[in-house]
Design an enzyme around this catalytic site. Structure first.
Site, PDB file in Angstrom:
ATOM      1  CD  GLU A 190      -2.201   2.205  -3.463  1.00 57.04           C
ATOM      2  OE1 GLU A 190      -3.341   2.601  -3.769  1.00 57.04           O
ATOM      3  OE2 GLU A 190      -1.795   2.130  -2.295  1.00 57.04           O
ATOM      4  CG  ASP A 214      -1.831   1.139   1.345  1.00 57.52           C
ATOM      5  OD1 ASP A 214      -2.738   1.242   0.503  1.00 57.52           O
ATOM      6  OD2 ASP A 214      -1.674   1.949   2.286  1.00 57.52           O
TER       7      ASP A 214
END
Length: 792
Positions: A463, A416
């Site tokens: 990401e 993330d």
């Protein structure tokens, strides 16, 4: 008020629970965390700036103060504080108290809300030590409970107790309130022998990823009728009912391997399963932390997702789940959140924080700070961000990943807001924001993560953006990346925007970004993800509907720019466009990823940021898979927006579900759709698969703004079949020329247009597939796919 026994003396001098070889602790080198060596418990925690660290043992997780205590000793070589205790039983709860420059140790300090020794809540170096705020081990293999639990709230307490500063909590200065009876504790676990099975070690290009939430996957009551619902559907005879007690757990997810395998997926990617604060999530309204992107324990599987919540139970159950997927030939990826922790940031004022672990041990080492010592969160928006200039933060990442690979058996990770891991805050002035935002592709941590993936044959996927930068294509070679450019280009072209060049670039695997990354398999091709619209909602709303009532919302935040289109309210066109997206995604170079429930049209009623909704609106309702009116199914509370409408097929058939399984199966079964190498733009030459894009005549090069085009996939170059995609994103029908070749014929296997819905828009290559010659008319906003086969 607790008794004021002299601190550090509450333990036996010999026998069980006595210190072992205390004089050697300052020279010891056992690893961070709590580990058993025979019957001895070896404990180690990091703090470079602490002056004293006290280990506490507890007889139960809540309600009591510590029963035993021990002063740990630091090793100057590594700033790790260690202790070795005899006869500790597995399952024992443990925690720590720390003193440091802003709160030096004072012998008059005692448990029970003491201010002895206090200087300030935060000093100029950013230290925030507070001995009244008990801390759990950052390396704990399991945590006992969350910061807030239903029992804690019922007792009249709340998370305000963890705060510092001079305000009052329950009549006590907040900084002096003793959190020992309520704070989460680490659990000392004996070595676990649960097998995770043999890892499939699938090549990256074979992956087809199904992103799911542990609870969202099986919490809905329909999961308990899964075999009853789907057992008669071709390919799904091996699916099983999920027992009521296992719904929403690791054990329940394990039983979904046959379903996902039959659907055509190789990999399940779970939203965060590291321990986060969700025990008190409401089940009658939105609120709390459903998604789990506020991590507290990077080694601890979230206890809420376990059916067996006894000490060691979540670990055993998670490993058994991994084994179930491995035995089905599938892989398990985890979404991990190393950019920030769940501790949050400043509570409105710089002197107020609510640390329960990392920052309480050494805020100046773990976290990025501004000049005044306040916590920086500009890249994450989540209260803090970890400082990867410091070895302790780097080690936390590598040690956690290694544990989940070597002990828990996982096969890959999605990181993330991964650019945070490629920044070096200490390399520039704290408030030189231009330099602080710089991303370093050569950051040693990124290379170490990549090398760890190579060592374990595991996928490392970024990401590749955060609030400070967009770095798609900029991670080191060997990393995979969520490809936001793919999402944006495909969304736009498929609603008729005519962004032809960006569309074909992305469908062809984004060569410019990933040619030097190892191949198209490094591009994770997603159209929707957990943090946005579902696919059903992408074709049903022009803007987000985050004010939706429970059980679909309300939620705050969410992107305002979604490149969505409500299909002019035409339900048949919505279903057609869903099929278009599935077709393009599974024929694109790269690795496809879909979101749980997209296979049968799950809707969140337009909520594109349902991070705080843990209810039927975010759970898979498998009854949707066997009806031609999935969004008309009744709910006990609220109602689905009937975005899907009524499909033109049998009432007990969801044509999207059948179509999705067919398309995913095509990619699984055809090697030409799973290539590492890019093509050379020469058909039937070499050992690579060329993707050739032309106008509808199959000869003329494309021009800017073209909305109708052909894509020929040169599968015959690798011993497979050629495919011809006839793509029409115009508002009128288009006649496509079908190329002729000696000894071969074209079989229609897909037409996404509404006219074919009664046949689920797909025909396996065989006697029921029509032979197409000369030309073929494709309806507006539709796609046809032809497969080249030898003349029978």
């Amino acid at each position: 008020m607790a008794s004021r026994t002299r601190i550090g003396t509450r333990h036996p001098e010999s026998g069980a629970l006595a210190p072992v070889s205390e004089a050697t602790w300052a020279r010891a080198n056992w690893p961070l965390g709590a580990h058993f060596d025979g019957t001895d418990l070896c404990v180690a925690v990091y703090s470079r700036h602490a002056s004293h660290v006290l280990l506490e043992l507890y007889e139960q997780p809540t309600g009591l103060e510590a029963s035993q205590e021990y002063w740990l000793q630091p090793n100057p070589a590594d700033a790790i504080w260690r202790g070795r205790i005899a006869g500790v039983k597995p399952g024992t709860c443990y925690a720590f108290r720390c003193w440091g420059p802003n709160w030096p140790f004072n012998e008059s300090w005692a448990r029970g809300n003491s201010g002895a020794g206090f200087v300030c809540d935060v000093d100029t170096a950013g230290n925030r030590f507070n001995p009244n705020k008990v801390l759990f081990d950052p390396y704990a293999r399991e945590l006992s409970h969350d910061k807030e639990t239903p029992a804690m709230l019922a007792a009249g307490h709340d998370g305000g107790m963890y705060g510092t500063g001079g305000a009052h909590y329950k009549g006590v200065l907040r900084r002096e309130f003793d959190t020992g009876p309520w704070v989460p504790k680490g659990i000392a676990l004996a070595p676990d022998k649960t097998s995770t099975g043999k890892r499939p070690m699938l090549p990256a290009e074979r992956a087809a990823i199904y992103e799911a939430h542990v609870r969202g996957l099986t919490r809905h009551e329909s999961a308990s009728q899964l075999h009853q619902l789907l057992g008669g559907v071709h390919g799904f005879s091996h699916v099983v009912d999920i027992p009521h007690a296992l719904r929403g757990t690791y054990a329940g997810a394990a039983l979904m391997a046959p379903y996902l395998k039959a659907l055509g997926f190789s990999t399940i990617e779970l939203l965060p399963v590291h321990e986060s604060s969700n025990d008190a999530n409401p089940d009658t309204h939105s609120g709390g932390n459903y998604w789990g992107y506020m991590t507290f324990g990077y080694f601890a599987p979230d206890r809420r997702y376990a059916h067996d919540r006894s000490p060691g139970g979540p670990t055993r159950e998670f490993k058994a789940m991994v084994r179930a997927f491995h035995e089905a030939g599938m892989e398990v990826y985890l979404d991990v959140v190393f950019n920030h922790t769940g501790e949050g940031g400043n509570w409105g004022q710089n002197d107020v924080t609510g640390f329960v672990s990392f920052g309480g041990f050494d805020a100046a080492e773990y976290y990025q700070m501004a000049d005044n010592g306040s916590l920086v969160d500009g890249a994450t928006g989540c209260g803090n961000q970890l400082n990867f200039s410091n070895p302790v933060a780097d080690a936390l990442v590598i040690d956690s990943l290694t544990y989940w690979l070597s002990e828990m058996g996982v096969d890959g990770f999605r990181f993330d807001l991964a650019p945070v891991l490629g920044r070096t805050p200490d390399a520039a002035a704290r408030e030189n924001w231009g330099e602080q935002r710089r991303f370093f592709q050569t950051h040693p941590l990124l290379d170490r993560i990549r090398d760890l993936g190579i060592r374990y044959r595991a996928e490392m996927i970024a990401e590749a953006w955060d609030m400070w930068g967009y770095e798609v294509g900029n991670f080191p070679a060997g990393w995979g990346e969520w490809n936001g450019r793919y999402r944006d280009a495909v969304r736009r072209f498929m609603k008729g925007d005519g962004n032809t060049q960006s569309f074909i670039d992305q469908v062809n695997g984004d060569w410019k970004s990933f040619n030097d990354q190892g191949g198209a398999q490094r591009s994770i091709n997603f159209i929707v993800a957990h943090d946005g619209f579902t696919l059903m909602d992408l074709v049903s709303y022009n803007s987000k509907n985050n004010s939706a009532a429970w059980p679909f919302g309300p939620s705050d935040g969410g992107n305002d720019n979604n490149d969505s289109w409500d299909s002019d309210g035409d339900e048949a066109l919505r279903r057609q466009r869903l099929r278009n997206f599935w077709t393009i995604q599974f024929f694109s170079r790269g690795v496809p990823m879909v979101v749980w429930g997209d296979e049968f049209g799950r809707t969140q009623n337009g909520n594109n940021n349902a991070y705080n909704v843990d209810g039927v609106g975010t759970w898979n309702n498998y009854a949707m898979a066997v009806t031609n009116r999935p969004t008309a199914l009744p709910l006990a509370e609220g109602a689905y927006h009937d975005n899907f409408g009524t499909a033109d097929c049998a009432p007990d058939c969801n044509p999207l579900f059948r179509f999705a399984a067919f398309v995913a199966g095509l990619r699984r079964d055809h090697r030409c759709l799973r290539q590492r190498k890019y093509g050379d733009f020469e058909m039937d030459a070499g050992d690579d698969v060329t993707y050739m894009f032309k106008q509808p005549d199959c000869e003329t090069d494309l021009a800017p703004g073209d909305r109708a085009l052909t894509l020929r996939v040169d599968g015959s170059a690798v011993g497979d079949h050629d495919f011809l995609l006839l793509i029409n994103m115009q508002s009128q029908p288009v006649d496509f020329t079908i190329p002729a070749s000696d000894g071969m014929r074209w079989l229609r296997i897909i037409d996404t247009a509404a006219w074919a819905e009664h046949e689920c828009n797909r025909w396996p290559a065989g006697p029921h597939a029509a032979v197409i010659e000369g030309s073929y008319r494709v309806h507006p906003y539709a796609i046809a796919v032809l497969l080249e086969a030898e003349v029978a």
